[in-house]
Design an enzyme around this catalytic site. Sequence first.
Site, mmCIF file in Angstrom:
data_model
loop_
_atom_site.group_PDB
_atom_site.id
_atom_site.type_symbol
_atom_site.label_atom_id
_atom_site.label_comp_id
_atom_site.label_asym_id
_atom_site.label_seq_id
_atom_site.Cartn_x
_atom_site.Cartn_y
_atom_site.Cartn_z
ATOM 1 N N GLY A 232 0.773 -0.705 0.041
ATOM 2 C CA GLY A 232 -0.113 0.400 -0.199
ATOM 3 C C GLY A 232 0.454 1.252 0.140
ATOM 4 N N ASN B 81 -7.567 3.996 9.310
ATOM 5 C CA ASN B 81 -7.274 2.383 9.830
ATOM 6 C C ASN B 81 -8.164 2.670 10.884
ATOM 7 O OD1 ASN B 81 -5.294 4.762 8.804
ATOM 8 N ND2 ASN B 81 -3.913 3.550 10.274
ATOM 9 N N GLN C 36 -7.757 0.192 3.154
ATOM 10 C CA GLN C 36 -8.934 -0.720 4.652
ATOM 11 C C GLN C 36 -10.503 -0.507 3.700
ATOM 12 O OE1 GLN C 36 -7.764 -1.995 7.200
ATOM 13 N NE2 GLN C 36 -5.887 -0.513 7.813
ATOM 14 N N SER D 78 -4.281 -3.092 -0.735
ATOM 15 C CA SER D 78 -2.267 -3.044 -0.568
ATOM 16 C C SER D 78 -3.362 -4.890 0.329
ATOM 17 C CB SER D 78 -2.220 -2.508 1.213
ATOM 18 O OG SER D 78 -0.731 -3.782 1.721
ATOM 19 N N HIS E 39 -2.096 -7.674 1.635
ATOM 20 C CA HIS E 39 -2.118 -8.017 2.795
ATOM 21 C C HIS E 39 -3.057 -7.515 3.954
ATOM 22 C CE1 HIS E 39 0.013 -4.998 5.794
ATOM 23 N NE2 HIS E 39 0.156 -4.587 4.536
ATOM 24 N N THR F 151 10.884 -7.115 -12.583
ATOM 25 C CA THR F 151 10.214 -8.512 -11.937
ATOM 26 C C THR F 151 9.400 -8.904 -11.140
ATOM 27 O OG1 THR F 151 12.562 -9.104 -12.807
ATOM 28 C CG2 THR F 151 11.182 -10.864 -12.309
ATOM 29 N N CYS G 292 2.334 0.860 12.329
ATOM 30 C CA CYS G 292 3.886 1.101 12.035
ATOM 31 C C CYS G 292 3.733 2.550 13.359
ATOM 32 C CB CYS G 292 4.137 2.341 10.421
ATOM 33 S SG CYS G 292 2.479 3.416 10.532
#
Lengths: 159, 392, 392
Positions: free
Chosen positions: B72, B151, B179, B199, B201, B237, B331
């Site tokens: 994200g 969030n 979110q 994102s 995850h 890649t 975070c």
Amino acid sequence: MWDYTDKVMELFYNPKNQGLLEDDREPGIAVVFGEVGSIACGDALRLHLKIEVNSDKILDSRFQTFGCTSAIASSSALTELIKGLTLDEALKVTNKEIADFLGGLPEAKMHCSVMGQEALEAAIYKYRGIPLAVHEEDEGALVCSCFGISESKIRRVIR
Amino acid sequence: MQTCIYLDNNATTRVDPEVVEAMLPYLSEYYGNPSSMHSFGGQVGKVVKQARQQVAALIGADDSEIIFTSCGTEGDNAAIRAALQAQPDKRHIVTTQVEHPAVLNVCKQLETQGYTVTYLSVNRQGQIDLDELAASMTGNTALVTIMYANNETGVVFPIEQIGLRVKEYGAIFHVDAVQAVGKIPLNMKTSTVDLLTLSGHKLHAPKGIGALYVRRGVRFRPLLVGGHQERGRRAGTENVPGIVALGKAAEIELAHLAATTNKQKQLRDRLEKTLLETIPNCEVNGDVFDGKLRKNRLPNTTNIGFKYIEGEAILLSLNQFGICASSGSACTSGSLEPSHVLRSMGLPYTTLHGSIRFSLSRYTTDAEVDTVLAVMPGIIERLRALSPFNND
Amino acid sequence: MQTCIYLDNNATTRVDPEVVEAMLPYLSEYYGNPSSMHSFGGQVGKVVKQARQQVAALIGADDSEIIFTSCGTEGDNAAIRAALQAQPDKRHIVTTQVEHPAVLNVCKQLETQGYTVTYLSVNRQGQIDLDELAASMTGNTALVTIMYANNETGVVFPIEQIGLRVKEYGAIFHVDAVQAVGKIPLNMKTSTVDLLTLSGHKLHAPKGIGALYVRRGVRFRPLLVGGHQERGRRAGTENVPGIVALGKAAEIELAHLAATTNKQKQLRDRLEKTLLETIPNCEVNGDVFDGKLRKNRLPNTTNIGFKYIEGEAILLSLNQFGICASSGSACTSGSLEPSHVLRSMGLPYTTLHGSIRFSLSRYTTDAEVDTVLAVMPGIIERLRALSPFNND
Ligand SMILES: Cc1ncc(COP(=O)(O)O)c(C=O)c1O
Ligand SMILES: Cc1ncc(COP(=O)(O)O)c(C=O)c1O
Ligand code: FES
Ligand code: FES
């Protein structure tokens, strides 16, 4: 995730000497408390002492803490460390000794142990009638500067 | 192994076992490079295409509008930079005070590079004021970047209403929907959004993969420059196993969106209501008005302030019972500062430090909620007994 | 399933099964966020730490010097941007004409932003000239960015000799070591390199993970801005499974470096020598002098020019036999331009278009090399018979 020692966890989950001391007006015994921090700062400690007037000895000590795990464990550790000491001896207890008693604290959490030292000083000075020296606003090592919170009065006594 | 009652799904989610299964072949047999000239690599290109369609379908986009990213944060960084590069003459950005650091810290950095940033305030309910937005916009506004849902509180912003005002001024509209995607239905076809970040995850795909939606016609310059992957819009890649996983996760979310969302909402409501009933001196942070909860919240999130005590102490106590929750965002959880989101909402100090976020997922069960409801009153009581403010 | 004789390991590699096994738990049970404040997340933080040590060990670095990224391209982009931001007054960059697009295209972009870039030439052997380097350096040179080994030819540059000159001018030295790490031993402790890029999928870890080495003391500014992950040097929720995988892959590479390298070199040499012997009108591109091969090449790579025919036709013919090789690099293989690397080497047009790269790995077997040796002469002969230039 903080890496707390087992001792920190133990004193957090089962703190010794929590609460307050009532003043029973026993002759030859004084009961005082000292306070640091505020709810605005996010941490605060009220430390209660029962002092034997003649010998200047700390007979008992209790704490009330608003704060994180290490603040609670540090407060509890302090009450253990100072019991039986004279006031002068107690004033020499450093926050490092508190941290050592806990088997160490994460670096970012060292300041939580300073609060104990300061509350002790506040209590003893109050008992002795000495005005408390005003602490300089210590900026300390910023842990997070991204939100520029320096305008708030959050205490930053580090190490 | 240490498992837990995991109520920290806004931080990260469990990868769906079906998703793991779908990606596994691309971690083993099918390891080719989709850009290679041989059919061993080429066959992998096909599944990347399929995954792109799956992700596009989840948000009602065209697959040519999807760029795969690594997270994200990369999506947010890339979107903001691209929007500014597309309009080099305009030097003003509008955002909110409650964005994720992946947006907020980019904006802070841009301020040192000659940009002016308006950080819209939020009210006590965590909601922005559309009039303040309108008043802040000028012809010099290059970009409006506002999150879909917060969030920490789950508060949902009125994105399409915001978008209409953004379009009046010809600015680019970026939405951090990290979110929101997978939790509420989105449809880019009927939307005013130009760029949208998601994102993996956060929606039961693994960490290390995300996507950025770029509306067809919006000029885009890559953040990562190099080879021609992603049609020149994101070099490097391709993370094939991650891409396949995100595709599968998107497919699953789309199929179950309505059902799982309802179930989560019921569980969340029960958790929230019962905590408020059984524990004195606590309140919901966000989207409450005149004491009543409103409807602008994610179905899976509740943020509750417990007066007179401190969040970390609550979290560690919950941890003892194997319950994972959080205060603030993951975070920022290493920091000692109270959440910038709750501060922006003007929470009183009494609850600011004692606020806990529970965020559910489709894996959350009734029994798990019961456990939390059983232990929370005791935890709060014990910590309050330790607090000097409790009796003030 | 389509398998193949995979001789395209400079494009991407097979993930080691042990690596997949090591990462799997972090795709399933251990899905926590390492930044979270509960022990379910915290336990994941510990494996991230271990992986950092493993990666550091492979290149002789300290673990505090490793930043996890999403790929080699991100590492290159981040390193270059960081080096320039650290010295805002200097506006000159030195690189080579044969860098990977992840470096070359960043430099091209920087030229439009007020930077001057010197692209060092290479000789027919693919080697740079240290005098040209020295002559190009000035006090204004912020950054020298030169690859360790070339992805197309395998030519290895004299990195430490270059570094000495870079240091004389006080510039920052970035090395794209994506093709070198795991193939030749590196030791950052005794190196002049300041920043070094590596990419997981080139060393039997999966796609979607890489790392950037940043020498302690070198000022670094993040490319991805946001949360405090990677100690503020790369924001975004950590790709835990990828990180664990890269750590494991690094450990394996380190343990087997000498042995596998020797084996690959033997196989590569046999492949190369026999092709040159059995097929007329072909030659090795890179590191050849007076017809003799020298020692400045990766042990696993050979790039051979077959006169009068066209690379894509060779690749497709090989593909028919289930053999994967490449012409040029994977990320440019969609383009019709002949390789910029071979062009910079001044290859004659006769071989420029007919050059094929075989890149081996520790999975390559004698039998596979035998198959290639068996089919190549026929393929080349057939295509040459179709060519109008054959008899010129
Ligand atoms: C020398 C070199 N640098 C950089 C890269 C880019 O790495 P990635 O594809 O992981 O972004 C590659 C491979 O593609 C390479 O060979
Ligand atoms: C609203 C929001 N935006 C952005 C991010 C960043 O996403 P990631 O961690 O995948 O980089 C997060 C989560 O961490 C988030 O909650
Ligand atoms: S008391 Fe504030 S962080 Fe410990
Ligand atoms: S961005 Fe400051 S705490 Fe995460």
